[in-house]
Design an enzyme around this catalytic site. Sequence first.
Site, mmCIF file in Angstrom:
data_model
loop_
_atom_site.group_PDB
_atom_site.id
_atom_site.type_symbol
_atom_site.label_atom_id
_atom_site.label_comp_id
_atom_site.label_asym_id
_atom_site.label_seq_id
_atom_site.Cartn_x
_atom_site.Cartn_y
_atom_site.Cartn_z
ATOM 1 C CG ASP A 236 -8.265 18.138 22.904
ATOM 2 O OD1 ASP A 236 -7.539 17.371 23.571
ATOM 3 O OD2 ASP A 236 -9.457 17.881 23.033
ATOM 4 C CE LYS B 251 -3.883 13.040 26.481
ATOM 5 N NZ LYS B 251 -5.006 13.851 26.178
ATOM 6 C CD GLU C 183 -6.558 16.289 28.069
ATOM 7 O OE1 GLU C 183 -7.613 15.483 28.812
ATOM 8 O OE2 GLU C 183 -5.770 16.030 27.420
ATOM 9 C CG ASP D 230 -11.859 15.685 30.248
ATOM 10 O OD1 ASP D 230 -12.234 14.785 29.610
ATOM 11 O OD2 ASP D 230 -11.006 16.233 30.280
#
Length: 642
Positions: A20, A83, A184, A208
């Site tokens: 992850d 990210k 994800e 999420d």
Amino acid sequence: MVSGMHERSHPDAEVIVGIDLGTTNSLVAIYDKQGLRVLSEQGQSPLLPSVVRYAPDGRVESVGDEARARSVEFPERTISSIKRLMGRSRKDCESDLGFLSYEIVEGEHATARVRLGSDDQIVSPQEVSAEILRALRARAEGALGISIEKAVVTVPAYFDDAQRQATRDAGRLAGLDVVRIVNEPTAAALAYGIGLVQRKAETLAVFDLGGGTFDISILKVTPDDSDDDDATDFFQVLATAGDTHLGGDDVDRMLVAWMLEQAGIETDAADAPSLPAQTRQVLRTLAEQTKIRLSEEERVAVSLDVEFGRDRRRIDAEITRAAFDEMISAWVQRALDCCKRALRDAKLGVDQIDRVVMVGGSTRIPLVRERVAAFFETEPYTALDPDQVVALGAAVQASILAGGDAREMLLLDVLPLSLGIETVGGAVAKLIMRNSTVPARATDMFSTSIDGQTSIKLHVLQGEREMASDCRSLGEFHLRGIPPMPAGIPQLEVEFLVDANGVLTVSAHERRSGKRLRAQVIPQHGLTREEVARMERESIEHARDDMQQHRIVDLVTNAKLDLKWIGEGLERVGAELPEDVRAKLETLCTQLRNMITQAEQDWRTVDANALHALKEDLDRASMPLHELRIAASLRDEPPRKS
Ligand code: AMP
């Protein structure tokens, strides 16, 4: 063994880890004979902060906890939330500029790059992410005692093609073959599904909300309880929606603005580079701590001295949960609006959702839980550790691909955004619609507009809007090698293929001649193949450099011990040595001392082989001294009692 799984043994399974790669934290997990688990260093947290610090000379100095802990000391050289920059242009990142403590500049193809200190120290987001992946790889290798070369890496479901490619390139730079990119929320559903005690068909919504991104996915889980050897549980994604710029970082930013307001500094200043980088970093850290405390406490006091230009201001304020809830209400609503869209795309009503699985650190905020419960009319499922569930799911997918214990699960994921090409007048012709199950394929016919034309250019776009300028440009595909014919005669059949990773490839052939055409991609915000290859080369060279430095440091340490020992020896028994032996020894000691000083000033100026050879010469030349010392110590030793 986790319940709900068919227990089988697969001795031929290869080792693939699940990763992850998060905005805030990253994790690595495995699903093997010993079960499904996240990996960590002895007694440490499995969360690796996604923070990389570079040294003034541009080398990587620290990754993870230490880099985060000291981020206030080195704001310009400490890279966090990378990210947000992956596969993006400098312009896309504009809203992050003031918030991040480091400088974002424009690289080739308008890409976002990080400037570390000077113009010759510019790194791509892929390189920074590769450092995080490298650290996770080392952690997995340490924990499992084997070399790791393959990984499944997760990305937000809403990542577009450029962002996925960038993630894969980061893996490659870290020496990892990214065998699959998994969304994800889908990974979270796999982790949830594998732990299901009651194996019944369910429709899940995975909500999420992490540090930087929000994803919602609607999935249908169909367990297969037949006794067949090939019984397979199905995980089918029905729809996904999200926002790659919605996450806990936004809340931190709102709290920074609030703090500045309390200090009487214009709120716009939260994004103004006029605030010293260090101040920004302090405010950001304090904002996050305040936010996290507000998940438990009803009110939180904030006091701090802020440096603002030449001014110093004091913040002494208190924020209540109610005021905080009001502050973030519109932000939560943005996430719920995405949920509405996902439900619409899945053609489902809220009453058809059996369970809402909460993932991501920001789902710990009480208002998020309350509003999600109200929206879906059901209490969300919070039993899974929101920090670990994505990595665990990635490990489940890794095990499926490796032919391991989880191989009897099948994941059917979807493409998050429609794919199309630009047509005359700047409109977009959609080729593959969003939420199509991947792999997905579409073909289209084209022709030439000029006599004898041998190449055409296709502009590929991703997004839901009608005009090319409102969609995300994935790049231009130049189809070359068309046999020369009058205009309009060639029949070019172009195939667009989205693989299971959600990554696009384009191929084409001319129907009349059967000739295959070369499709050369000019990526919009990614790295070219050449750039990836160059970076890979450089990272290997760095590794070589690192080894060289390591070798010199070891040699210097040992040489210092030798010198100490010889120095003592010369003092004690040196007078007993023949003059020429003693002179040679002293010359070699002086030469070695000089070389050590040089190495300590700059290790690059020293040749490790020369240092090694000199040390060996000294070892040889000191043999007589060694013998004398042994003889002397035997002489001096008191006689043993019998
Ligand atoms: P993730 O990307 O899933 O690791 O989520 C990280 C985000 O969750 C960051 O913005 C954190 O500040 C936030 N977060 C973590 N713990 C909490 C908490 N207890 N309350 C509110 N936000 C949290």
